[in-house]
Design a protein around this motif. Structure first.
Motif, short mmCIF file in Angstrom:
data_model
loop_
_atom_site.label_atom_id
_atom_site.label_comp_id
_atom_site.label_asym_id
_atom_site.label_seq_id
_atom_site.Cartn_x
_atom_site.Cartn_y
_atom_site.Cartn_z
N GLU A 92 -5.63 19.47 -11.95
CA GLU A 92 -5.73 18.00 -11.88
C GLU A 92 -4.64 17.35 -11.04
O GLU A 92 -4.78 16.25 -10.57
N GLU A 93 -3.53 18.08 -10.80
CA GLU A 93 -2.40 17.40 -10.16
C GLU A 93 -2.61 17.16 -8.66
O GLU A 93 -2.02 16.29 -8.07
N LYS A 94 -3.50 17.94 -8.06
CA LYS A 94 -3.57 17.93 -6.58
C LYS A 94 -4.43 16.77 -6.07
O LYS A 94 -5.40 16.39 -6.72
N THR A 95 -4.06 16.21 -4.91
CA THR A 95 -4.87 15.16 -4.27
C THR A 95 -5.05 15.54 -2.80
O THR A 95 -4.15 16.13 -2.21
N VAL A 96 -6.22 15.21 -2.25
CA VAL A 96 -6.49 15.54 -0.84
C VAL A 96 -6.99 14.29 -0.13
O VAL A 96 -7.84 13.57 -0.65
N LYS A 154 -5.25 10.14 -8.03
CA LYS A 154 -4.69 11.49 -8.20
C LYS A 154 -5.78 12.42 -8.69
O LYS A 154 -6.68 12.03 -9.45
N GLY A 155 -5.76 13.66 -8.18
CA GLY A 155 -6.69 14.67 -8.68
C GLY A 155 -8.06 14.60 -8.02
O GLY A 155 -9.00 15.25 -8.46
N TYR A 156 -8.21 13.79 -6.96
CA TYR A 156 -9.53 13.68 -6.31
C TYR A 156 -9.38 13.95 -4.81
O TYR A 156 -8.29 13.94 -4.27
N ILE A 157 -10.56 14.12 -4.17
CA ILE A 157 -10.58 14.29 -2.71
C ILE A 157 -11.12 12.99 -2.11
O ILE A 157 -12.19 12.52 -2.50
N MET A 158 -10.32 12.43 -1.18
CA MET A 158 -10.82 11.21 -0.53
C MET A 158 -11.13 11.52 0.93
O MET A 158 -10.30 12.10 1.64
N GLY A 159 -12.33 11.17 1.35
CA GLY A 159 -12.71 11.37 2.76
C GLY A 159 -12.49 10.08 3.52
O GLY A 159 -12.72 9.00 3.00
N LEU A 160 -11.96 10.21 4.73
CA LEU A 160 -11.69 9.03 5.56
C LEU A 160 -12.57 9.15 6.79
O LEU A 160 -12.47 10.14 7.53
N ILE A 161 -13.52 8.24 6.93
CA ILE A 161 -14.40 8.36 8.11
C ILE A 161 -14.35 7.07 8.92
O ILE A 161 -13.99 6.01 8.41
N GLY A 162 -14.72 7.20 10.17
CA GLY A 162 -14.71 6.02 11.04
C GLY A 162 -14.84 6.49 12.47
O GLY A 162 -14.57 7.66 12.76
N PRO A 163 -15.27 5.61 13.37
CA PRO A 163 -15.43 6.03 14.77
C PRO A 163 -14.10 6.45 15.39
O PRO A 163 -13.04 6.20 14.82
N ASN A 164 -14.16 7.11 16.56
CA ASN A 164 -12.93 7.49 17.26
C ASN A 164 -12.08 6.25 17.50
O ASN A 164 -12.60 5.19 17.86
N GLY A 165 -10.78 6.39 17.25
CA GLY A 165 -9.88 5.28 17.56
C GLY A 165 -9.98 4.15 16.55
O GLY A 165 -9.59 3.01 16.82
N ALA A 166 -10.49 4.44 15.32
CA ALA A 166 -10.60 3.36 14.33
C ALA A 166 -9.30 3.20 13.57
O ALA A 166 -9.08 2.19 12.93
N GLY A 167 -8.41 4.20 13.60
CA GLY A 167 -7.13 4.07 12.91
C GLY A 167 -6.91 5.13 11.86
O GLY A 167 -5.97 5.05 11.09
N LYS A 168 -7.78 6.14 11.82
CA LYS A 168 -7.62 7.18 10.79
C LYS A 168 -6.29 7.90 10.99
O LYS A 168 -5.47 7.99 10.07
N THR A 169 -6.07 8.37 12.25
CA THR A 169 -4.82 9.11 12.49
C THR A 169 -3.61 8.21 12.26
O THR A 169 -2.59 8.65 11.75
N THR A 170 -3.75 6.92 12.59
CA THR A 170 -2.61 6.00 12.42
C THR A 170 -2.20 5.95 10.96
O THR A 170 -1.01 6.05 10.64
N ILE A 171 -3.18 5.85 10.07
CA ILE A 171 -2.85 5.76 8.64
C ILE A 171 -2.12 7.02 8.19
O ILE A 171 -1.06 6.96 7.55
N ILE A 172 -2.64 8.18 8.60
CA ILE A 172 -2.01 9.44 8.16
C ILE A 172 -0.59 9.51 8.70
O ILE A 172 0.37 9.87 8.00
#
Lengths: 210, 226, 288, 287
Positions: C179-183, C28-46
């Protein structure tokens, strides 16, 4: 330009091959009234004609096509050629299904005979020709979705023309139609209409933002 | 639930204008005089649901808008409930408009007086819920292209029965007999005298069909991935 | 450490791709970046978090609650931005906004109008007239206008020009002050991540390779360039991938201190950028 | 000279491309950058004659692009950001469709490229991922050995690994024959890595168009206290951004500025493309 026509048929061969089958089948529902039979024939031909612009619009391929080594005029002309070619196919299918159903239903559909004849054919072709020459400039000017909004209007006009044409003028049409003079006049009207329509389409397509 | 209905109406506003246009043309074009009352009842309960459910669903498919609707703070069950409620709202709006229109502009008092009886209204409700209970799940499961393919398949079925009967020579055509039986059923419903028990039965069965429709559509909708 | 989103061995099977038992915790309260090649599953998780697609197995807790049973309540505190804006193309922007506004209890119309003005978005224009970049700006507007506690963004910056991207990142870091926001946001532009993300998760064909703090990654991960025969890849601690090149061998390792003691004098070590990390873990000769 | 544009003008209701002029010698890569809606796509469309220009002239391979439209287009490879094909067709069907239109279509080049990009020949295009579709458009553009590759944001939405491969392919293309590449992008790191020329277009005007090295040699990022800035010295800058701890400004002529500010303590660094863009579009421009 002919390459573009070939392209039109290449991309729609999946759709246009089963189309005659449906065309003949669907006409059977209107067998009992000559008016519905003729109008349905024209509508189905029109649907086959607009299947190509519909595919181009659905897959948004206008940009890729215009990036090919072709000019805008050739795109417009090729669309006219393929549309009239399909109208020709529509007419043949219309005759085939007319004759087929007359043989199946024989006696109880008498008035179909008058529609599936030379006069009926001429009426069919002139009206589908009219529909195409009205639709294409609209399509090149406004894009497919808006021009389709106008097609019900065009449909109502053409069906009323059939009703009026057949009910009142048909009687003396037979003798008038046979003379070379009438054929010549019809020819002049059609080519004049065609010229105007092509001119408008080319001008409209040039200005169009792709 | 009000916000859901408002959402459905705003999102599908262009489709609703076209739908209103069709309704106007339909009521002008149709002349109730020369159609038997039971056939007009059947026909109305077929046309109105078809227009509402199919037209709204068409836009969902085209703009892949289910992703948006499902991301809103609601769950899928309420989305389907909203869809059903909006469909019924549209059906009744179209019906009220139609009856008003024919009352004002067309002289067919017989049709109007007969339609406005409680019994006919309830039968209309029953028939429309039956048809909607078939249409809504079908559209959710197969989408609009499924509906079109379904109609074409029906057409081909009709032709095959036609050819079979003309070949086999017996006069009575299966298709025509099927349509007759449906119209007879409607005739039976209409001729039954409007005792309160009968009216209550109509109402209860309509409600049951709608409940089934809701549950089944929700079940199908939960299965879909967007 | 409180977590906004907790994912435990989540599994999702598609025809050609499976998300294999993914476990991830977003603080909580942090920015997390999600990286990976095309079709690795990023959109699936979201999409799984937003319950747009059904999971085969596993558990997802958002704000500590199960993401399906409390779906409506959770979603009222989530702002979403998808890579393809899912709006009705023939509607004006203001009607789309007015349709979804009542769904968010904390919707703030003044903030929405201010953002629209700031992003130079015309309220009365139809969505189909806008360019891709402006459509992304519109979905950002909607996501930020209801004080969302969790902002899920799937490639928000693709198609946006660098100037606006920088402004967007500034706005995000401004939001993170509370502090409450998460990205959570997935992107292909690693320079954006290096500038703003606190945590980094690398995912590759359905598996999470690591989920660490950004500065921990940037400090300890190095790329070692040396002649081929000198280094045997076996004895390098924390090796994550290597690539044979004409000049020799390039090795990515996650533990610079231990690795340095074993290195010959003439090998060069450079700080690994996120792009290098993705390159080695994905394209390297081995998928260690 | 692969591309020559002089005084090209195009007017929309809300945007005008104001008499831009641009030169791109053949054998080089030019990157086109600029904020959203500044006219990059319009420029590319005008080159391909997809939209009607108001005035001005475009010469490609020395030929006017209206008169020799067909000949030019057969030597141009166009790659769109969102490649739209008939997605129900298979890859090999698209090949036979395209090969019919190009005179110098070369089949075995196409198949070798498909091998190199590992494009599945009989998969439907709808089933291809975004990256693979991009590879397909590139393969199609190269297989009719186009001398001029025109690309509208080819790298958007591609992951860094793939982007690196794509850009390496661009440089490779340039090496062996004198082909030219013009591509617009939003990812400045790509440009810094591969482009020879960089053109910056903003609100329909070209602010600069020069080689990358020239850009980084002459342009400078200047930092210093706010007091140094007075009305006179402000004129030397392309864009200024005042912050609480001092200003950050962009100058197109480092030497001149160093002389003008010789006394004062200012820091002049090499600007990154991002800095240039931010200061040009958001800084107060007093030019």
């Amino acid at each position: 330009m002919l390459k573009l026509c070939w392209k039109d048929f290449y991309i729609t061969r999946l759709f246009l091959i089963p189309a005659p089958f449906f065309f003949v089948i669907l006409l059977n529902t209107f067998v009992f009234s000559w008016f519905l039979f003729l109008t349905a024939g024209i509508i189905l031909t029109f649907v086959m004609v607009i299947s190509i612009p519909l595919i181009e619009d659905k897959y948004r391929t206008e940009q890729i096509i215009s990036s090919l080594p072709v000019t805008k005029q050739s795109i417009v002309l090729s669309r006219y050629v393929s549309s009239f070619f399909i109208t020709g196919i529509g007419m043949i299918l219309y005759f085939v299904s007319g004759l087929l159903y007359r043989s199946i239903f024989k006696d109880n559909i008498s008035d179909l005979k008058s529609v599936v004849s030379l006069q009926g054919g001429a009426l069919f072709f002139s009206l589908s020709f009219l529909l195409v020459t009205v639709f294409l400039p609209l399509y090149f000017r406004l894009g497919i979705s808006k021009s389709l909004l106008f097609s019900p209007v065009a449909l109502i006009i053409s069906s009323s023309v059939i009703w009026v044409g057949y009910k009142y003028i048909y009687a003396n049409m037979q003798l008038w139609l046979g003379t070379p003079l009438s054929l010549f006049i019809l020819l002049v009207i059609f080519s004049g209409l065609m010229g105007i329509s092509v001119f408008i389409s080319i001008k409209a397509y040039k200005l169009k933002e792709l | 639930m009000l916000k859901h209905i408002r959402r459905e109406l705003i999102f599908n506003q262009t489709q609703l204008y076209i739908f209103a246009g069709y309704m106007i043309i339909f009521w002008i074009w149709v002349d109730w005089q020369d159609i038997s009352f039971r056939f007009s009842l059947l026909f109305l309960s077929f046309v109105l649901p078809l227009f509402c459910a199919a037209s709204i669903q068409a836009r969902e498919e085209r703009f892949k808008a289910w992703t948006l609707n499902c991301s809103l703070p609601t769950n899928r069950k309420t989305l389907i409930l909203a869809r059903l409620v909006t469909s019924w709202l549209l059906i009744f709006a179209a019906l009220v408009f139609g009856l008003l229109f024919s009352a004002l502009f067309q002289e067919n008092p017989a049709f109007l007086s007969q339609f406005l009886e409680l019994k006919s209204l309830l039968i209309f409700l029953l028939l429309s819920s039956l048809f909607l209970a078939f249409l809504l799940p079908f559209v959710i499961r197969f989408g609009l292209s499924g509906v079109i393919i379904g109609l074409v398949a029906l057409q081909i079925l009709g032709v095959i029965t036609l050819l079979l009967t003309s070949m086999s020579g017996n006069k009575e055509n299966i298709l025509r007999s099927f349509i007759h039986s449906v119209i007879n059923a409607v005739k039976f419903l209409l001729n039954h005298d409007p005792t309160p028990a009968y009216l209550l039965l109509l109402l209860v069965s309509a409600a049951a069909i709608n409940a089934f429709n809701l549950k089944f559509s929700q079940f199908l909708f939960l299965r879909r991935d967007f | 450490m409180e977590y906004t989103v907790e994912i435990e061995n989540l599994r999702k099977e598609f025809k050609g791709f499976t998300l294999k038992d993914v476990s991830l915790r977003i603080p909580k309260g942090y920015i997390m970046g999600l990286i990976g090649p095309n079709g690795a599953g990023k959109t699936t998780i979201i999409k799984l978090i937003m319950n747009l697609i059904r999971k085969n197995s596993g558990r997802i807790l958002v704000f500590g609650k199960d993401h399906i049973r409390y779906e409506a309540e959770i979603k009222s505190r989530i702002g979403f931005v998808y890579d393809v804006p899912p709006f009705y193309e023939d509607l004006k922007l203001k009607s789309t906004a007015s349709a979804i506004a009542p769904f968010y209890p904390e919707w703030n119309q003044q903030l929405f109008l201010k953002l629209m003005d700031e992003f130079e978005l015309p309220l009365d224009k139809k969505l189909k007239k806008l360019s891709h970049g402006m459509k992304m700006k519109f979905s950002l507007c909607l996501a930020l206008s209801h004080h969302a506690d969790l902002i899920l963004m799937d490639e928000p910056t693709s198609g946006l020009d660098p100037v606006f991207r920088q402004e967007l990142l500034e706005r995000l870091s401004h939001i993170m002050l509370d502090e409450e926001k998460t990205v959570l946001f997935s992107t292909h532009i690693t320079s954006d991540l290096e500038r703003i993300a606190d945590y980094i998760t690398l995912i590759n064909n359905g598996k999470i390779l690591f989920s660490k703090a950004l500065n921990d990654v940037l400090e300890n991960w190095v790329v070692i360039k040396a002649e081929k025969d000198l280094l045997e890849k076996k004895d390098i601690p924390g090796i994550m991938g290597y690539q044979k090149t004409e000049y020799g061998i390039e090795i990515l390792t996650s533990d610079v201190k231990k690795a340095r003691t074993l290195l010959p004098s003439d090998s060069i070590t450079e700080k690994a950028s996120l792009e290098d990390i993705m390159y080695f873990t994905n394209k390297g000769d081995n998928n260690a | 000279m692969a591309l020559e544009i002089n005084k090209l003008r195009k007017e929309y209701s809300d945007f005008i491309l104001k008499d831009i002029s641009l030169k791109l010698p053949s054998g080089y890569i030019m990157g086109l950058i600029g904020p959203n809606g500044s006219g990059k796509t319009t420029l590319i469309k005008l080159i391909l004659n997809m939209t009607q220009r108001k005035s001005g002239e475009i010469k490609i391979f020395g030929m006017d692009n209206l008169i020799h439209e067909i000949e030019i287009k057969s030597r141009i490879g166009f790659v769109h950001e969102e490649p739209h094909y008939y997605s129900y067709l298979k890859v090999k069907e698209i090949r036979s469709l395209f090969s019919r239109f190009y005179v110098n279509w070369n089949d075995d080049l196409f198949y070798s490229l498909c091998g190199e990009f590992n494009l599945p020949l009989d998969r439907r295009i709808s089933a291809l991922s975004r990256g693979t579709k991009m590879k397909l458009s590139l393969a199609l553009a190269l297989s009719h050995n186009a001398d001029f590759l025109l690309m509208d944001e080819p790298t958007t939405g591609l992951d860094p690994v793939f982007r690196r491969e794509l850009l390496r392919k661009f440089t490779e293309i340039i090496q062996n024959e004198n082909k030219t590449v013009l591509f617009s992008t939003h990812i400045t790191s790509d440009l810094e890595r591969t482009a020879d020329y960089i053109t910056y277009i903003q609100k329909g005007e070209i602010l600069f168009s020069c080689t990358k090295d020239h850009l980084f040699e002459t342009w400078g990022l200047v930092k210093g206290e706010n007091e140094i800035l007075d009305h006179e010295s402000k004129k030397l800058f392309e864009g200024i951004r005042k912050g609480p701890y001092g200003f950050k400004a962009l100058t197109s002529d480092k030497e001149k500025l160093r002389r003008a500010f010789s006394g004062k303590n200012i820091l002049i660094e090499k600007p990154s493309l991002d800095d240039i863009m931010v200061l040009l579009s958001r800084g107060e421009i007093n030019a």
